[in-house]
Enzyme design. Structure first.
Site, PDB file in Angstrom:
ATOM      1  N   LYS A 141      80.338-118.583  -5.726  1.00 30.11           N
ATOM      2  CA  LYS A 141      81.345-119.290  -5.138  1.00 30.11           C
ATOM      3  C   LYS A 141      81.313-120.935  -5.037  1.00 30.11           C
ATOM      4  CE  LYS A 141      84.204-118.052  -0.834  1.00 30.11           C
ATOM      5  NZ  LYS A 141      84.020-117.321   0.551  1.00 30.11           N
TER       6      LYS A 141
HETATM    7  C1  E4P Z   1      86.574-116.091   2.093  1.00 37.56           C
HETATM    8  O1  E4P Z   1      86.325-116.538   0.790  1.00 37.56           O
HETATM    9  C2  E4P Z   1      86.787-117.521   2.999  1.00 37.56           C
HETATM   10  O2  E4P Z   1      85.808-118.085   2.967  1.00 37.56           O
HETATM   11  C3  E4P Z   1      87.297-116.987   4.275  1.00 37.56           C
HETATM   12  O3  E4P Z   1      88.382-115.998   4.011  1.00 37.56           O
HETATM   13  C4  E4P Z   1      87.851-118.185   4.957  1.00 37.56           C
HETATM   14  O4  E4P Z   1      88.450-117.465   6.102  1.00 37.56           O
HETATM   15  P1  E4P Z   1      88.695-118.361   7.576  1.00 37.56           P
HETATM   16  O5  E4P Z   1      89.800-119.268   7.356  1.00 37.56           O
HETATM   17  O6  E4P Z   1      89.112-117.292   8.559  1.00 37.56           O
HETATM   18  O7  E4P Z   1      87.491-119.169   7.936  1.00 37.56           O
END
Ligand code: E4P
Length: 218
Positions: free
Chosen positions: A87
């Site tokens: 990522k």
């Molecule tokens: C997933 O890949 C993201 O990091 C995550 O969905 C972020 O979510 P949030 O905005 O609730 O922290």
């Protein structure tokens, strides 16, 4: 649409996996910190533990913000397990790193995406997934699901292979809206996945069926 769970909590991952409908996991540094996973070795072991629970892709995020650091970290993460997807944030160095990883057959998830422009560069760099954060857009009075719709349209029109992974999902309606918008994947908290099952008519109907069964069968 595939279902990923958005957590680093092993019990929640097991619970979602036991449903039989889980296709993968996304994590981020905040989710890892929430589970108090610290130190490089422990963090890496945790990713391997997650991979050993689920069959699908597991996103593991780089911490470096510079190109060289992202490449070093991404190679180490990808070497942990074949299910790992690296990522990488949607920054200038991030896009360069995604291009490098794509050229070297390392799969990526371009994260922190808030615009069609960022999604375009991620696709051109060869990202496996692009993660638009719909909840965080809603938080600032911008329609997050509309961004999913726009990216899906653009990717379909230009035939980009990058998959649209709707992230920052907060509730069940987000999941349904992402389904309608044509997202390839929705990554959701366990509460939102289980919330899809909630319906009072199901509960009332089941109770009546059981009562009627008991009336005849004792
Ligand atoms: C997933 O890949 C993201 O990091 C995550 O969905 C972020 O979510 P949030 O905005 O609730 O922290």
């Amino acid at each position: 649409m595939k279902f990923f769970i958005d957590t680093a909590n092993l019990n929640q991952i097991r619970e979602a996996n036991d449903l039989g409908v889980l296709d993968g996991v996304t994590t981020n540094p905040s989710l890892m910190a929430k589970e108090n996973i610290k130190g490089e070795a422990n963090i890496k072991q945790h990713y391997v533990d997650i991979c050993n629970i689920v069959k699908g892709d597991v996103s593991a995020e780089v911490i470096s913000t510079d190109y060289e650091g992202m490449i070093r970290e991404g190679k180490e993460l990808a070497a942990l397990h074949p299910q790992i997807v690296v990522k990488v944030p949607a920054t200038k160095d991030g896009i360069k790193a995604i291009k490098y990883f794509s050229d070297n057959k390392i799969r990526t998830n371009c994260t922190l995406v808030f615009s069609v422009g960022q999604a375009l560069l991620a696709a051109k760099a060869g990202a496996t997934y692009v993660s638009p954060f719909i909840g965080r857009l809603d938080d600032v009075s911008t329609d997050g699901v509309e961004l999913i719709r726009q990216i899906v349209d653009v990717y379909n029109y230009y035939e980009y292979e990058t998959k649209v992974l709707a992230a920052s999902i907060r509730h069940t309606m987000h999941i349904v809206q992402c389904l309608e918008a044509g997202a390839d994947v929705a990554t959701c908290p366990l509460s939102a996945i289980l919330g899809l099952l909630n319906h009072p008519l199901t509960d009332i109907g089941l109770q009546k069926f059981l009562e009627d069964y008991k009336k005849v069968n004792g």
